[in-house]
Design a protein around this motif. Structure first.
Motif, PDB file in Angstrom:
ATOM      1  N   ALA A 175      93.760  35.285   9.968  1.00 30.38           N
ATOM      2  CA  ALA A 175      95.215  35.503  10.124  1.00 30.38           C
ATOM      3  C   ALA A 175      95.184  37.084   9.831  1.00 30.38           C
ATOM      4  CB  ALA A 175      95.943  34.906   8.811  1.00 30.38           C
ATOM      5  N   THR A 176      94.074  37.654   9.469  1.00 35.89           N
ATOM      6  CA  THR A 176      94.346  39.155   9.468  1.00 35.89           C
ATOM      7  C   THR A 176      94.262  39.694  10.784  1.00 35.89           C
ATOM      8  OG1 THR A 176      93.173  39.075   7.162  1.00 35.89           O
ATOM      9  CG2 THR A 176      93.072  41.228   8.466  1.00 35.89           C
ATOM     10  N   ARG A 177      95.295  40.379  10.978  1.00 38.62           N
ATOM     11  CA  ARG A 177      95.127  41.093  12.449  1.00 38.62           C
ATOM     12  C   ARG A 177      94.550  42.555  12.415  1.00 38.62           C
ATOM     13  NH1 ARG A 177      95.339  36.536  13.473  1.00 38.62           N
ATOM     14  NH2 ARG A 177      97.030  35.438  14.596  1.00 38.62           N
ATOM     15  N   LEU A 178      94.046  42.849  13.679  1.00 34.85           N
ATOM     16  CA  LEU A 178      93.540  44.274  13.890  1.00 34.85           C
ATOM     17  C   LEU A 178      94.537  45.362  13.991  1.00 34.85           C
ATOM     18  CD1 LEU A 178      90.065  43.246  15.407  1.00 34.85           C
ATOM     19  CD2 LEU A 178      90.319  44.505  13.163  1.00 34.85           C
ATOM     20  N   ALA A 179      94.949  46.515  13.497  1.00 32.87           N
ATOM     21  CA  ALA A 179      95.751  47.283  14.074  1.00 32.87           C
ATOM     22  C   ALA A 179      95.187  48.016  15.213  1.00 32.87           C
ATOM     23  CB  ALA A 179      95.969  48.289  12.708  1.00 32.87           C
ATOM     24  N   GLU A 180      96.199  48.658  15.889  1.00 34.33           N
ATOM     25  CA  GLU A 180      95.719  49.488  17.138  1.00 34.33           C
ATOM     26  C   GLU A 180      95.725  50.842  16.639  1.00 34.33           C
ATOM     27  OE1 GLU A 180      98.248  48.993  20.647  1.00 34.33           O
ATOM     28  OE2 GLU A 180      98.617  46.822  20.181  1.00 34.33           O
ATOM     29  N   GLN A 181      94.755  51.446  16.976  1.00 33.22           N
ATOM     30  CA  GLN A 181      94.267  53.070  16.661  1.00 33.22           C
ATOM     31  C   GLN A 181      93.337  53.478  17.649  1.00 33.22           C
ATOM     32  OE1 GLN A 181      94.491  56.088  16.647  1.00 33.22           O
ATOM     33  NE2 GLN A 181      95.346  55.937  14.478  1.00 33.22           N
ATOM     34  N   PRO A 182      93.637  53.801  18.951  1.00 33.73           N
ATOM     35  CA  PRO A 182      92.750  54.376  19.927  1.00 33.73           C
ATOM     36  C   PRO A 182      91.753  55.560  19.635  1.00 33.73           C
ATOM     37  CG  PRO A 182      95.076  54.133  20.735  1.00 33.73           C
ATOM     38  CD  PRO A 182      95.144  53.914  19.173  1.00 33.73           C
ATOM     39  N   MET A 183      92.175  56.276  18.509  1.00 31.16           N
ATOM     40  CA  MET A 183      91.284  57.444  18.157  1.00 31.16           C
ATOM     41  C   MET A 183      89.992  56.601  17.488  1.00 31.16           C
ATOM     42  SD  MET A 183      92.016  60.471  18.948  1.00 31.16           S
ATOM     43  CE  MET A 183      90.992  61.318  17.572  1.00 31.16           C
ATOM     44  N   LEU A 184      90.396  55.604  16.777  1.00 28.82           N
ATOM     45  CA  LEU A 184      89.041  54.848  16.123  1.00 28.82           C
ATOM     46  C   LEU A 184      88.677  53.665  16.776  1.00 28.82           C
ATOM     47  CD1 LEU A 184      90.574  55.209  12.327  1.00 28.82           C
ATOM     48  CD2 LEU A 184      89.258  56.792  13.466  1.00 28.82           C
ATOM     49  N   ALA A 185      89.357  53.266  17.726  1.00 31.22           N
ATOM     50  CA  ALA A 185      88.804  52.045  18.309  1.00 31.22           C
ATOM     51  C   ALA A 185      87.464  52.456  19.060  1.00 31.22           C
ATOM     52  CB  ALA A 185      89.709  51.682  19.603  1.00 31.22           C
ATOM     53  N   GLY A 186      86.513  51.306  18.677  1.00 34.05           N
ATOM     54  CA  GLY A 186      85.254  51.145  19.092  1.00 34.05           C
ATOM     55  C   GLY A 186      84.234  51.651  18.265  1.00 34.05           C
ATOM     56  N   LEU A 187      84.521  52.648  17.411  1.00 37.99           N
ATOM     57  CA  LEU A 187      83.705  53.334  16.211  1.00 37.99           C
ATOM     58  C   LEU A 187      83.325  52.286  15.108  1.00 37.99           C
ATOM     59  CD1 LEU A 187      85.386  56.906  16.011  1.00 37.99           C
ATOM     60  CD2 LEU A 187      83.778  55.890  17.796  1.00 37.99           C
ATOM     61  N   LYS A 188      81.998  52.567  14.530  1.00 41.13           N
ATOM     62  CA  LYS A 188      81.817  52.015  13.416  1.00 41.13           C
ATOM     63  C   LYS A 188      81.847  52.669  12.110  1.00 41.13           C
ATOM     64  CE  LYS A 188      78.875  47.765  12.054  1.00 41.13           C
ATOM     65  NZ  LYS A 188      77.821  47.170  12.470  1.00 41.13           N
ATOM     66  N   PRO A 195      86.472  41.188  25.636  1.00 41.97           N
ATOM     67  CA  PRO A 195      87.712  41.996  25.432  1.00 41.97           C
ATOM     68  C   PRO A 195      87.590  43.268  25.521  1.00 41.97           C
ATOM     69  CG  PRO A 195      87.422  40.208  23.404  1.00 41.97           C
ATOM     70  CD  PRO A 195      86.181  40.424  24.325  1.00 41.97           C
ATOM     71  N   ASP A 196      88.679  44.046  25.863  1.00 44.35           N
ATOM     72  CA  ASP A 196      88.774  45.466  25.926  1.00 44.35           C
ATOM     73  C   ASP A 196      89.180  46.089  24.507  1.00 44.35           C
ATOM     74  OD1 ASP A 196      89.472  48.162  26.495  1.00 44.35           O
ATOM     75  OD2 ASP A 196      91.659  47.672  26.908  1.00 44.35           O
ATOM     76  N   LEU A 197      88.112  46.841  24.219  1.00 48.50           N
ATOM     77  CA  LEU A 197      88.073  47.370  22.823  1.00 48.50           C
ATOM     78  C   LEU A 197      88.778  49.135  22.605  1.00 48.50           C
ATOM     79  CD1 LEU A 197      84.362  46.155  21.506  1.00 48.50           C
ATOM     80  CD2 LEU A 197      87.040  45.191  21.509  1.00 48.50           C
ATOM     81  N   SER A 198      89.524  49.556  23.549  1.00 49.19           N
ATOM     82  CA  SER A 198      90.027  50.731  23.669  1.00 49.19           C
ATOM     83  C   SER A 198      91.153  50.983  22.889  1.00 49.19           C
ATOM     84  CB  SER A 198      90.675  51.049  25.052  1.00 49.19           C
ATOM     85  OG  SER A 198      91.569  50.110  25.457  1.00 49.19           O
ATOM     86  N   ARG A 199      91.603  49.682  22.084  1.00 54.73           N
ATOM     87  CA  ARG A 199      92.776  49.803  20.980  1.00 54.73           C
ATOM     88  C   ARG A 199      92.220  49.696  19.523  1.00 54.73           C
ATOM     89  NH1 ARG A 199      94.513  46.187  24.919  1.00 54.73           N
ATOM     90  NH2 ARG A 199      95.848  46.770  26.417  1.00 54.73           N
TER      91      ARG A 199
END
Length: 271
Positions: A127-140, A190-194
Protein backbone atom coordinates in the motif's frame (compact mmCIF):
# COMPACT_ATOMS: atom_id res chain seq x y z
CA UNK A 1 35.35 -8.68 9.33
CA UNK A 2 35.76 -5.19 10.78
CA UNK A 3 34.17 -2.24 9.05
CA UNK A 4 36.39 0.43 7.54
CA UNK A 5 35.92 4.16 7.92
CA UNK A 6 38.05 6.16 5.48
CA UNK A 7 40.27 3.15 4.99
CA UNK A 8 40.82 2.29 8.67
CA UNK A 9 39.08 -0.24 10.97
CA UNK A 10 36.18 1.35 12.86
CA UNK A 11 32.96 0.41 14.64
CA UNK A 12 31.14 3.73 14.97
CA UNK A 13 30.48 7.19 13.53
CA UNK A 14 29.97 10.49 15.33
CA UNK A 15 26.63 11.67 16.62
CA UNK A 16 26.79 14.67 14.28
CA UNK A 17 27.07 12.47 11.20
CA UNK A 18 24.83 13.79 8.40
CA UNK A 19 24.00 10.27 7.26
CA UNK A 20 22.47 9.65 10.68
CA UNK A 21 20.79 13.05 10.93
CA UNK A 22 19.50 13.50 7.37
CA UNK A 23 20.31 10.43 5.29
CA UNK A 24 22.76 12.70 3.46
CA UNK A 25 24.65 10.15 1.42
CA UNK A 26 24.61 7.18 -0.91
CA UNK A 27 25.18 3.47 -0.66
CA UNK A 28 25.88 0.42 -2.81
CA UNK A 29 25.16 -3.21 -1.90
CA UNK A 30 27.75 -5.32 -3.70
CA UNK A 31 27.98 -9.10 -3.98
CA UNK A 32 31.47 -10.46 -3.33
CA UNK A 33 32.53 -13.80 -4.82
CA UNK A 34 36.02 -15.30 -4.76
CA UNK A 35 37.35 -12.04 -3.37
CA UNK A 36 35.92 -10.02 -6.26
CA UNK A 37 33.30 -7.27 -6.10
CA UNK A 38 30.68 -8.32 -8.68
CA UNK A 39 29.48 -5.71 -11.21
CA UNK A 40 31.77 -3.20 -9.54
CA UNK A 41 32.06 -0.97 -12.60
CA UNK A 42 28.28 -0.53 -12.75
CA UNK A 43 28.09 0.12 -9.00
CA UNK A 44 30.73 2.83 -9.25
CA UNK A 45 29.03 4.37 -12.30
CA UNK A 46 25.77 4.73 -10.37
CA UNK A 47 27.67 6.06 -7.37
CA UNK A 48 29.32 8.71 -9.53
CA UNK A 49 25.93 9.85 -10.85
CA UNK A 50 24.65 10.10 -7.30
CA UNK A 51 27.67 12.08 -6.15
CA UNK A 52 27.20 14.53 -8.99
CA UNK A 53 23.51 15.08 -8.21
CA UNK A 54 24.10 15.46 -4.46
CA UNK A 55 27.29 17.51 -4.96
CA UNK A 56 29.07 14.93 -2.82
CA UNK A 57 32.85 15.22 -3.00
CA UNK A 58 34.60 11.89 -3.52
CA UNK A 59 37.81 10.31 -4.81
CA UNK A 60 36.73 7.66 -7.32
CA UNK A 61 40.20 6.09 -7.59
CA UNK A 62 40.52 5.78 -3.82
CA UNK A 63 37.05 4.23 -3.54
CA UNK A 64 37.89 1.67 -6.24
CA UNK A 65 41.14 0.77 -4.46
CA UNK A 66 39.51 0.39 -1.04
CA UNK A 67 36.54 -1.63 -2.30
CA UNK A 68 38.86 -3.95 -4.23
CA UNK A 69 41.08 -4.49 -1.17
CA UNK A 70 38.12 -4.98 1.15
CA UNK A 71 36.44 -7.48 -1.17
CA UNK A 72 39.67 -9.45 -1.48
CA UNK A 73 39.90 -9.66 2.31
CA UNK A 74 36.21 -10.68 2.60
CA UNK A 75 36.39 -13.53 0.10
CA UNK A 76 32.64 -14.17 0.08
CA UNK A 77 29.63 -12.18 1.22
CA UNK A 78 27.87 -8.88 0.72
CA UNK A 79 29.77 -5.60 0.89
CA UNK A 80 27.98 -2.37 1.74
CA UNK A 81 29.69 0.83 0.63
CA UNK A 82 28.39 4.10 2.02
CA UNK A 83 29.45 7.62 1.14
CA UNK A 84 28.26 10.13 3.74
CA UNK A 85 28.79 13.87 3.68
CA UNK A 86 30.24 13.66 7.19
CA UNK A 87 29.74 15.60 10.40
CA UNK A 88 28.24 19.07 10.69
CA UNK A 89 26.61 21.42 13.14
CA UNK A 90 22.82 21.65 13.55
CA UNK A 91 20.91 22.60 10.39
CA UNK A 92 20.63 21.46 6.80
CA UNK A 93 23.47 23.58 5.40
CA UNK A 94 26.55 21.52 4.52
CA UNK A 95 30.20 22.29 3.92
CA UNK A 96 30.49 21.90 0.12
CA UNK A 97 34.25 21.40 0.30
CA UNK A 98 34.19 18.49 2.75
CA UNK A 99 34.94 15.13 1.10
CA UNK A 100 32.52 12.28 1.75
CA UNK A 101 33.27 9.76 4.47
CA UNK A 102 33.81 6.26 3.11
CA UNK A 103 32.26 3.38 5.08
CA UNK A 104 32.70 -0.28 4.12
CA UNK A 105 30.82 -3.06 5.92
CA UNK A 106 30.86 -6.83 5.39
CA UNK A 107 27.96 -9.27 5.77
CA UNK A 108 27.82 -13.04 5.19
CA UNK A 109 26.55 -14.30 1.82
CA UNK A 110 22.79 -13.85 1.43
CA UNK A 111 20.94 -17.08 2.23
CA UNK A 112 17.75 -16.97 0.15
CA UNK A 113 15.70 -20.16 -0.36
CA UNK A 114 16.68 -21.99 -3.54
CA UNK A 115 12.99 -22.31 -4.40
CA UNK A 116 12.81 -18.58 -5.10
CA UNK A 117 15.06 -18.95 -8.12
CA UNK A 118 13.88 -22.40 -9.19
CA UNK A 119 10.10 -22.04 -8.96
CA UNK A 120 9.51 -18.34 -8.49
CA UNK A 121 8.04 -16.10 -5.82
CA UNK A 122 4.78 -14.49 -4.79
CA UNK A 123 4.70 -10.70 -4.50
CA UNK A 124 2.81 -8.75 -1.85
CA UNK A 125 0.68 -5.75 -2.96
CA UNK A 126 2.24 -2.90 -0.97
CA UNK A 127 0.00 0.00 0.00
CA UNK A 128 2.97 2.32 0.54
CA UNK A 129 3.46 4.50 -2.54
CA UNK A 130 6.70 5.93 -3.87
CA UNK A 131 6.79 9.73 -4.10
CA UNK A 132 7.95 11.43 -7.29
CA UNK A 133 11.27 13.25 -6.97
CA UNK A 134 13.27 13.37 -10.23
CA UNK A 135 16.39 14.78 -8.49
CA UNK A 136 16.68 11.60 -6.43
CA UNK A 137 15.08 9.11 -8.84
CA UNK A 138 17.32 6.20 -9.76
CA UNK A 139 19.82 6.86 -6.97
CA UNK A 140 20.52 4.54 -4.08
CA UNK A 141 20.52 7.27 -1.46
CA UNK A 142 20.36 6.72 2.28
CA UNK A 143 16.72 7.87 2.55
CA UNK A 144 14.92 4.52 2.35
CA UNK A 145 11.94 5.07 4.65
CA UNK A 146 9.47 4.28 1.86
CA UNK A 147 11.01 0.81 1.55
CA UNK A 148 11.08 0.40 5.33
CA UNK A 149 7.36 1.17 5.52
CA UNK A 150 6.56 -1.10 2.59
CA UNK A 151 8.53 -4.05 4.00
CA UNK A 152 6.72 -3.67 7.34
CA UNK A 153 3.39 -4.35 5.62
CA UNK A 154 3.79 -8.12 5.55
CA UNK A 155 5.26 -10.80 7.82
CA UNK A 156 3.93 -13.84 5.94
CA UNK A 157 6.91 -15.74 4.51
CA UNK A 158 4.67 -16.81 1.62
CA UNK A 159 5.65 -13.49 0.06
CA UNK A 160 9.32 -13.05 -0.82
CA UNK A 161 8.94 -9.53 -2.19
CA UNK A 162 6.51 -6.62 -2.35
CA UNK A 163 5.36 -4.69 -5.40
CA UNK A 164 5.59 -0.89 -5.13
CA UNK A 165 3.69 1.67 -7.20
CA UNK A 166 4.11 5.43 -7.27
CA UNK A 167 1.47 7.92 -6.14
CA UNK A 168 0.01 8.00 -9.65
CA UNK A 169 -0.52 4.23 -9.68
CA UNK A 170 2.35 3.37 -12.01
CA UNK A 171 4.41 0.21 -11.45
CA UNK A 172 7.89 1.07 -10.21
CA UNK A 173 9.78 -1.80 -8.54
CA UNK A 174 9.96 -4.35 -5.77
CA UNK A 175 10.87 -3.30 -2.25
CA UNK A 176 14.47 -4.45 -2.85
CA UNK A 177 14.47 -5.35 -6.52
CA UNK A 178 13.69 -4.12 -10.01
CA UNK A 179 10.69 -5.33 -11.99
CA UNK A 180 10.52 -6.76 -15.53
CA UNK A 181 7.60 -7.98 -17.62
CA UNK A 182 7.76 -10.04 -20.81
CA UNK A 183 5.04 -9.66 -23.43
CA UNK A 184 5.16 -11.17 -26.92
CA UNK A 185 8.88 -11.79 -26.53
CA UNK A 186 9.60 -8.16 -25.61
CA UNK A 187 11.21 -7.12 -22.32
CA UNK A 188 9.36 -4.32 -20.49
CA UNK A 189 10.52 -2.44 -17.40
CA UNK A 190 9.25 0.69 -15.64
CA UNK A 191 10.66 4.14 -16.31
CA UNK A 192 12.61 5.23 -13.22
CA UNK A 193 12.97 8.92 -14.00
CA UNK A 194 10.45 9.96 -11.31
CA UNK A 195 11.12 7.48 -8.49
CA UNK A 196 12.69 4.13 -7.71
CA UNK A 197 16.23 2.75 -7.74
CA UNK A 198 18.03 2.07 -11.02
CA UNK A 199 19.57 -1.24 -10.00
CA UNK A 200 22.91 -2.32 -11.41
CA UNK A 201 21.58 -5.80 -12.28
CA UNK A 202 18.69 -4.10 -14.08
CA UNK A 203 21.16 -2.07 -16.12
CA UNK A 204 23.25 -5.13 -16.91
CA UNK A 205 20.26 -7.24 -17.95
CA UNK A 206 18.97 -4.48 -20.23
CA UNK A 207 22.36 -4.41 -21.96
CA UNK A 208 22.56 -8.20 -22.12
CA UNK A 209 19.04 -8.45 -23.53
CA UNK A 210 19.89 -6.08 -26.38
CA UNK A 211 23.02 -8.10 -27.17
CA UNK A 212 20.90 -11.25 -27.23
CA UNK A 213 18.41 -9.69 -29.64
CA UNK A 214 15.60 -9.38 -27.10
CA UNK A 215 13.59 -6.20 -27.79
CA UNK A 216 13.57 -3.83 -24.81
CA UNK A 217 11.00 -1.18 -23.87
CA UNK A 218 11.24 1.25 -20.93
CA UNK A 219 8.18 3.31 -20.05
CA UNK A 220 5.10 3.72 -17.87
CA UNK A 221 3.46 0.47 -16.77
CA UNK A 222 0.35 -0.08 -14.67
CA UNK A 223 -1.37 -2.98 -12.96
CA UNK A 224 -3.31 -3.76 -16.15
CA UNK A 225 0.01 -4.49 -17.84
CA UNK A 226 0.67 -7.27 -15.37
CA UNK A 227 -2.52 -9.02 -16.50
CA UNK A 228 -1.26 -8.91 -20.11
CA UNK A 229 2.25 -10.16 -19.33
CA UNK A 230 3.47 -13.60 -20.40
CA UNK A 231 6.28 -13.63 -17.82
CA UNK A 232 7.24 -11.48 -14.83
CA UNK A 233 10.50 -11.44 -12.90
CA UNK A 234 12.46 -9.34 -10.43
CA UNK A 235 16.19 -8.87 -10.08
CA UNK A 236 18.91 -7.38 -7.94
CA UNK A 237 22.69 -7.51 -7.74
CA UNK A 238 22.83 -10.01 -4.86
CA UNK A 239 20.48 -12.86 -5.85
CA UNK A 240 20.26 -12.29 -9.62
CA UNK A 241 16.82 -13.10 -11.06
CA UNK A 242 13.71 -14.52 -9.41
CA UNK A 243 10.70 -15.45 -11.56
CA UNK A 244 7.42 -14.06 -10.22
CA UNK A 245 4.83 -16.82 -10.19
CA UNK A 246 1.97 -14.95 -8.55
CA UNK A 247 0.66 -11.52 -7.64
CA UNK A 248 -2.89 -11.19 -6.28
CA UNK A 249 -5.06 -13.36 -8.60
CA UNK A 250 -2.48 -13.36 -11.42
CA UNK A 251 -0.10 -16.22 -12.21
CA UNK A 252 2.80 -16.64 -14.63
CA UNK A 253 5.19 -19.41 -15.63
CA UNK A 254 8.96 -19.02 -15.42
CA UNK A 255 9.20 -18.59 -19.19
CA UNK A 256 12.08 -18.73 -21.66
CA UNK A 257 13.08 -15.05 -21.52
CA UNK A 258 13.17 -15.12 -17.73
CA UNK A 259 15.26 -18.30 -17.72
CA UNK A 260 17.67 -16.92 -20.31
CA UNK A 261 18.30 -13.74 -18.35
CA UNK A 262 18.42 -15.66 -15.09
CA UNK A 263 21.24 -17.80 -16.48
CA UNK A 264 23.11 -14.68 -17.57
CA UNK A 265 22.72 -13.13 -14.11
CA UNK A 266 23.89 -16.34 -12.43
CA UNK A 267 26.98 -16.47 -14.62
CA UNK A 268 27.84 -12.90 -13.61
CA UNK A 269 27.40 -13.58 -9.90
CA UNK A 270 29.31 -16.88 -9.99
CA UNK A 271 32.22 -15.74 -12.15
Amino acid sequence: MEAWLDGLPADSVGLRNRGLAYGDGLFETIAVHNGRAVLLERHLQRLAVGCQRLALGHDATLILTEVTRYAAAMGEGVLKLMLVRGDSQRGYAADPGRPAMRILQASPPAAYPVVHAEHGIKMFPCATRLAEQPMLAGLKHLNRLEQVLARAEWQDSTFAEGLMLDTAGRLVEGVFSNLFLVRDGRLLTPDLSRSGVAGVMRSELLAQAERAGIPVWIGDLRLDDLAQADEVFVCNSVYGVWPVQAFAALNWPAGPVTRKLQAIARSLLDA
